[in-house]
Design an enzyme around this catalytic site. Sequence first.
Site, PDB file in Angstrom:
ATOM      1  CG  ASP A  13      -1.969  -1.115   1.015  1.00 49.81           C
ATOM      2  OD1 ASP A  13      -2.223  -1.522   0.303  1.00 49.81           O
ATOM      3  OD2 ASP A  13      -2.195  -1.884   1.817  1.00 49.81           O
ATOM      4  CG  HIS A  41      -1.682  -2.145  -7.754  1.00 51.21           C
ATOM      5  ND1 HIS A  41      -1.155  -2.739  -8.355  1.00 51.21           N
ATOM      6  CD2 HIS A  41      -1.248  -2.887  -6.263  1.00 51.21           C
ATOM      7  CE1 HIS A  41      -0.289  -3.779  -7.911  1.00 51.21           C
ATOM      8  NE2 HIS A  41      -0.612  -3.716  -6.687  1.00 51.21           N
TER       9      HIS A  41
END
Length: 371
Positions: A13, A41
Amino acid sequence: MKNIAVLDNSWGDCGKGRIAHEFSKNHKWVIRFNGSENCGHVIYRNNKKYVHHYLPSADYSIPEQKSFLGSGMVINPETLYLEIKKASEDFPNAPASMYIDTSAFVITQDHINFDKEKNKHIGSTGKGVGPAFTDKAARKGTRLYHLINDNAEIIKKLKDLGVNFVKFLELKEDFEKTSCVFEGAQSMLLDINMGPEYPYVTSCDTTVSAIYSCGFNTIKLDKVYGVMKPYFTKVGNGNLPTEIFGEEAEKLQKLGGEVGSTTGRTRRVGYLDLVAAKYGTIRGGINSLIVTKMDILNNYGKIKVCNSYGKDVFGPEDFIDAKPEYIEFEGWQDKNSIEAEKFCEYIEKYIGVPVEITSWGVNSEDLLWRK
Ligand code: IMP
Ligand code: MG
């Protein structure tokens, strides 16, 4: 640069998708080679937020751009279909630009059920990824080509959308002749082989070697980027040695918008852990760093960084009972602050790999090339 990989040296992340998207403009192929829809994403295009789980972070406005899902992935064709169909509303050419290796393994409803019931203790994303990899290793899995041979309805639906199913050697020459961005999933500290907190890891190889093991053995990588943030986050369970709790944690979660894009869980936050980031960088095969979300710490005040566990760290077991020791940096105001530069200099010296780019926002113009 002809071929590059975009990985993450921490707990994920950190903005790999956004960086891969940035590089995609100068490369023909954007390639996923591991993981599955457990990753999320995030990319901003024309001020609109997109979250990709399967879809490579390609620039679908470029007609020549192609994307590839490699055999190292496990794929749920039903959710893949929904994601591509949705993406085609804004990017009509996205389905036809996608090529999928028929050797990839399939995630079934049984895998999802098992993940949700039995993998809660790990904090799994519950998408059936681990159980699908388990069946693959147990030689009980189903490959996409089995569904193709059985004339499965979902394959027909994907083909009708324009999606291409291919065998690796049909594209090998094109991969070699043109240029590729390899977009990693998850992160180095979640790697099943060397991730420090087993069993709180994902179920596949997340390092540079995963690119090779799904067929790209003849490809030379010009650069392997490791994306990281100036603070740590983690979703799921397992130790986070530099974890922050209470008010400061809430402040950082809010400033950084630290909510999981796949599960919607609030991410745990911690101070930048350079011991772990160095371990992830070295073991992941990373040779250049990108620090994203620097702007989140603008005007934050003093910034704590862990630079020792009070012991050497050579393998995953050395993370057990880690006792972080900290140094403090003066905070910065913006990307022109000397304090930000000093912070990056310390990171690259500590890890032994240059910090090539820093990021100060979600748009292309927010990237600052230091080298
Ligand atoms: P699984 O891969 O869904 O089995 O989840 C295993 C662990 O990896 C859990 O702690 C997840 O939260 C974490 N995880 C899986 N994918 C990602 C990712 O893309 N980013 C961050 N954490 C992830
Ligand atoms: Mg993510």
